[in-house]
Design a protein around this motif. Structure first.
Motif, PDB file in Angstrom:
ATOM      1  N   ASP A   9       0.824  -1.090  -0.053  1.00  0.00           N
ATOM      2  CA  ASP A   9       0.055   0.135  -0.087  1.00  0.00           C
ATOM      3  C   ASP A   9       0.893   1.378  -0.075  1.00  0.00           C
ATOM      4  O   ASP A   9       1.667   1.420   1.070  1.00  0.00           O
ATOM      5  N   PRO A  10       0.733   2.161  -1.033  1.00  0.00           N
ATOM      6  CA  PRO A  10       1.887   3.098  -1.257  1.00  0.00           C
ATOM      7  C   PRO A  10       1.394   4.217  -0.102  1.00  0.00           C
ATOM      8  O   PRO A  10       2.265   4.706   0.393  1.00  0.00           O
ATOM      9  N   ASP A  11       0.455   4.315   0.463  1.00  0.00           N
ATOM     10  CA  ASP A  11      -0.091   5.222   1.681  1.00  0.00           C
ATOM     11  C   ASP A  11       0.634   4.645   2.850  1.00  0.00           C
ATOM     12  O   ASP A  11       1.055   5.453   3.405  1.00  0.00           O
ATOM     13  N   LEU A  12       0.699   3.575   3.163  1.00  0.00           N
ATOM     14  CA  LEU A  12       1.366   2.847   4.250  1.00  0.00           C
ATOM     15  C   LEU A  12       2.742   3.131   4.103  1.00  0.00           C
ATOM     16  O   LEU A  12       3.318   3.484   5.207  1.00  0.00           O
ATOM     17  N   ILE A  13       3.231   2.911   3.008  1.00  0.00           N
ATOM     18  CA  ILE A  13       4.787   3.187   2.763  1.00  0.00           C
ATOM     19  C   ILE A  13       5.145   4.501   3.040  1.00  0.00           C
ATOM     20  O   ILE A  13       5.975   4.985   3.965  1.00  0.00           O
ATOM     21  N   ARG A  14       4.449   5.358   2.683  1.00  0.00           N
ATOM     22  CA  ARG A  14       4.616   7.051   2.747  1.00  0.00           C
ATOM     23  C   ARG A  14       4.237   7.437   4.097  1.00  0.00           C
ATOM     24  O   ARG A  14       5.211   7.899   4.778  1.00  0.00           O
ATOM     25  N   GLU A  15       3.250   6.860   4.877  1.00  0.00           N
ATOM     26  CA  GLU A  15       3.083   7.003   6.324  1.00  0.00           C
ATOM     27  C   GLU A  15       4.444   6.448   7.308  1.00  0.00           C
ATOM     28  O   GLU A  15       4.711   7.226   8.045  1.00  0.00           O
ATOM     29  N   LEU A  16       4.783   5.245   6.900  1.00  0.00           N
ATOM     30  CA  LEU A  16       5.583   4.744   7.475  1.00  0.00           C
ATOM     31  C   LEU A  16       6.985   5.593   7.424  1.00  0.00           C
ATOM     32  O   LEU A  16       7.833   5.824   8.658  1.00  0.00           O
ATOM     33  N   LEU A  17       7.531   5.942   6.307  1.00  0.00           N
ATOM     34  CA  LEU A  17       8.728   6.790   6.002  1.00  0.00           C
ATOM     35  C   LEU A  17       8.645   8.181   6.374  1.00  0.00           C
ATOM     36  O   LEU A  17       9.571   8.722   6.707  1.00  0.00           O
ATOM     37  N   MET A  18       7.310   8.643   6.668  1.00  0.00           N
ATOM     38  CA  MET A  18       7.394  10.195   6.816  1.00  0.00           C
ATOM     39  C   MET A  18       7.247  10.392   8.553  1.00  0.00           C
ATOM     40  O   MET A  18       7.467  11.429   9.101  1.00  0.00           O
ATOM     41  N   ASP A 134       8.929  -7.271   0.422  1.00  0.00           N
ATOM     42  CA  ASP A 134       9.729  -7.154  -0.529  1.00  0.00           C
ATOM     43  C   ASP A 134      10.232  -6.020  -1.376  1.00  0.00           C
ATOM     44  O   ASP A 134      10.074  -5.807  -2.487  1.00  0.00           O
ATOM     45  N   THR A 135      10.442  -4.909  -0.521  1.00  0.00           N
ATOM     46  CA  THR A 135      10.820  -3.710  -0.716  1.00  0.00           C
ATOM     47  C   THR A 135      11.806  -3.082   0.180  1.00  0.00           C
ATOM     48  O   THR A 135      11.857  -3.578   1.312  1.00  0.00           O
ATOM     49  N   CYS A 136      12.486  -1.863   0.072  1.00  0.00           N
ATOM     50  CA  CYS A 136      13.377  -1.444   0.872  1.00  0.00           C
ATOM     51  C   CYS A 136      12.864  -0.058   1.107  1.00  0.00           C
ATOM     52  O   CYS A 136      12.586   0.870   0.178  1.00  0.00           O
ATOM     53  N   PRO A 137      13.033   0.736   2.237  1.00  0.00           N
ATOM     54  CA  PRO A 137      12.859   2.082   2.328  1.00  0.00           C
ATOM     55  C   PRO A 137      13.753   2.944   1.699  1.00  0.00           C
ATOM     56  O   PRO A 137      13.185   4.098   1.008  1.00  0.00           O
ATOM     57  N   LYS A 138      14.924   2.665   1.452  1.00  0.00           N
ATOM     58  CA  LYS A 138      15.743   3.377   0.511  1.00  0.00           C
ATOM     59  C   LYS A 138      15.150   3.511  -1.140  1.00  0.00           C
ATOM     60  O   LYS A 138      15.271   4.314  -1.619  1.00  0.00           O
ATOM     61  N   ILE A 139      14.540   2.299  -1.452  1.00  0.00           N
ATOM     62  CA  ILE A 139      13.993   2.223  -2.850  1.00  0.00           C
ATOM     63  C   ILE A 139      12.713   2.858  -2.847  1.00  0.00           C
ATOM     64  O   ILE A 139      12.464   3.900  -3.754  1.00  0.00           O
ATOM     65  N   GLU A 140      11.853   2.922  -1.673  1.00  0.00           N
ATOM     66  CA  GLU A 140      10.543   3.651  -1.781  1.00  0.00           C
ATOM     67  C   GLU A 140      10.714   5.068  -1.379  1.00  0.00           C
ATOM     68  O   GLU A 140      10.001   5.748  -1.956  1.00  0.00           O
ATOM     69  N   TRP A 141      11.652   5.441  -0.763  1.00  0.00           N
ATOM     70  CA  TRP A 141      12.036   7.066  -0.496  1.00  0.00           C
ATOM     71  C   TRP A 141      11.811   7.947  -1.626  1.00  0.00           C
ATOM     72  O   TRP A 141      11.215   8.847  -1.740  1.00  0.00           O
ATOM     73  N   PRO A 142      12.484   7.661  -2.776  1.00  0.00           N
ATOM     74  CA  PRO A 142      12.390   8.728  -3.783  1.00  0.00           C
ATOM     75  C   PRO A 142      11.136   8.791  -4.303  1.00  0.00           C
ATOM     76  O   PRO A 142      10.590   9.888  -4.898  1.00  0.00           O
ATOM     77  N   LYS A 143      10.077   7.798  -4.183  1.00  0.00           N
ATOM     78  CA  LYS A 143       8.731   7.591  -4.524  1.00  0.00           C
ATOM     79  C   LYS A 143       7.873   8.889  -3.882  1.00  0.00           C
ATOM     80  O   LYS A 143       7.158   9.349  -4.352  1.00  0.00           O
ATOM     81  N   VAL A 144       8.394   8.552  -2.390  1.00  0.00           N
ATOM     82  CA  VAL A 144       7.615   9.473  -1.584  1.00  0.00           C
ATOM     83  C   VAL A 144       7.953  10.928  -1.775  1.00  0.00           C
ATOM     84  O   VAL A 144       7.105  11.922  -1.759  1.00  0.00           O
ATOM     85  N   ARG A 145       9.308  11.149  -2.097  1.00  0.00           N
ATOM     86  CA  ARG A 145       9.721  12.681  -2.433  1.00  0.00           C
ATOM     87  C   ARG A 145       9.175  12.947  -3.613  1.00  0.00           C
ATOM     88  O   ARG A 145       8.834  14.286  -3.704  1.00  0.00           O
ATOM     89  N   ARG A 146       9.237  12.260  -4.780  1.00  0.00           N
ATOM     90  CA  ARG A 146       8.397  12.712  -5.759  1.00  0.00           C
ATOM     91  C   ARG A 146       7.096  13.202  -5.667  1.00  0.00           C
ATOM     92  O   ARG A 146       6.695  14.066  -6.438  1.00  0.00           O
ATOM     93  N   ASP A 147       6.433  12.410  -4.611  1.00  0.00           N
ATOM     94  CA  ASP A 147       5.191  12.797  -4.490  1.00  0.00           C
ATOM     95  C   ASP A 147       4.925  14.133  -3.467  1.00  0.00           C
ATOM     96  O   ASP A 147       3.804  14.793  -3.530  1.00  0.00           O
ATOM     97  N   GLY A 148       5.992  14.774  -3.577  1.00  0.00           N
ATOM     98  CA  GLY A 148       6.206  16.181  -2.963  1.00  0.00           C
ATOM     99  C   GLY A 148       6.090  16.012  -1.305  1.00  0.00           C
ATOM    100  O   GLY A 148       5.779  16.992  -0.763  1.00  0.00           O
ATOM    101  N   MET A 149       6.439  14.855  -0.998  1.00  0.00           N
ATOM    102  CA  MET A 149       6.321  14.953   0.704  1.00  0.00           C
ATOM    103  C   MET A 149       7.766  15.238   1.378  1.00  0.00           C
ATOM    104  O   MET A 149       8.603  14.793   0.797  1.00  0.00           O
ATOM    105  N   GLN A 150       7.796  15.823   2.287  1.00  0.00           N
ATOM    106  CA  GLN A 150       9.176  15.967   2.748  1.00  0.00           C
ATOM    107  C   GLN A 150       8.800  15.849   4.337  1.00  0.00           C
ATOM    108  O   GLN A 150       7.911  15.809   4.924  1.00  0.00           O
ATOM    109  N   ARG A 151       9.729  15.559   4.911  1.00  0.00           N
ATOM    110  CA  ARG A 151       9.834  14.882   6.381  1.00  0.00           C
ATOM    111  C   ARG A 151      10.249  15.981   7.355  1.00  0.00           C
ATOM    112  O   ARG A 151      10.722  16.941   7.106  1.00  0.00           O
TER     113      ARG A 151
END
Length: 151
Positions: A9-18, A134-151
């Motif tokens: 779930d991309p929303d869950l990934i975003r939530e966890l990384l943020m 089956d993924t890595c935070p380091k792989i997912e982070w650029p997708k979160v950043r691309r969506d305009g999210m900043q921590r």
């Protein structure tokens, strides 16, 4: 009847990384040749994510005190159990996370690239934990950043 394919779930990934919460990194030792070492280093340096290493050697890694198991971590409010263990061993880690979920205030299980156990993922979801597999935070982070999210 075939096994259902897990879809993250991309929303869950975003939530966890943020979220600035603490990540428990299972399989993290003080060996810089291992992916767990480099990814957790990236998380602490680049994202400012606090970590707790979990490895049978209970080594201090990146300045964070290590523990031999999830059961050994003192009561506190954590966020994610990040699993850098073989798929054949991740089920036991997930079961331990479920057992200590309330005591450690866990929100999710994250299984790294190549770590797949759909039965364990389903047990975690039934226990109220979010699951990324089956993924890595380091792989997912650029997708979160691309969506305009900043921590």
């Amino acid at each position: 009847m075939g096994a259902l394919r897990h879809q993250n779930d991309p929303d869950l990934i975003r939530e966890l990384l943020m979220d600035p919460g603490i990540w428990v990194v299972v399989g993290l030792s003080d060996n810089p040749a291992r992916a767990a070492w480099s990814v957790s280093r990236w998380m602490t340096v680049e994202l400012g994510t606090p970590i707790i290493p979990v490895h049978p050697k209970a080594e201090t890694v990146h300045g964070a005190r290590g523990y031999a198991s999830l059961a050994d971590i003192p009561d506190q409010d954590l966020k994610v159990v990040d699993c850098f263990v073989n798929s054949s061993r991740v089920g036991a880690v997930v079961d331990q996370a479920i057992e200590h979920k309330d005591r450690l205030q866990l929100d999710a299980i994250w299984m790294q690239v190549g770590v797949v156990d759909t039965a364990a993922a389903e047990r975690a979801r039934r226990a109220g934990l979010g699951v990324v597999m089956d993924t890595c935070p380091k792989i997912e982070w650029p997708k979160v950043r691309r969506d305009g999210m900043q921590r």
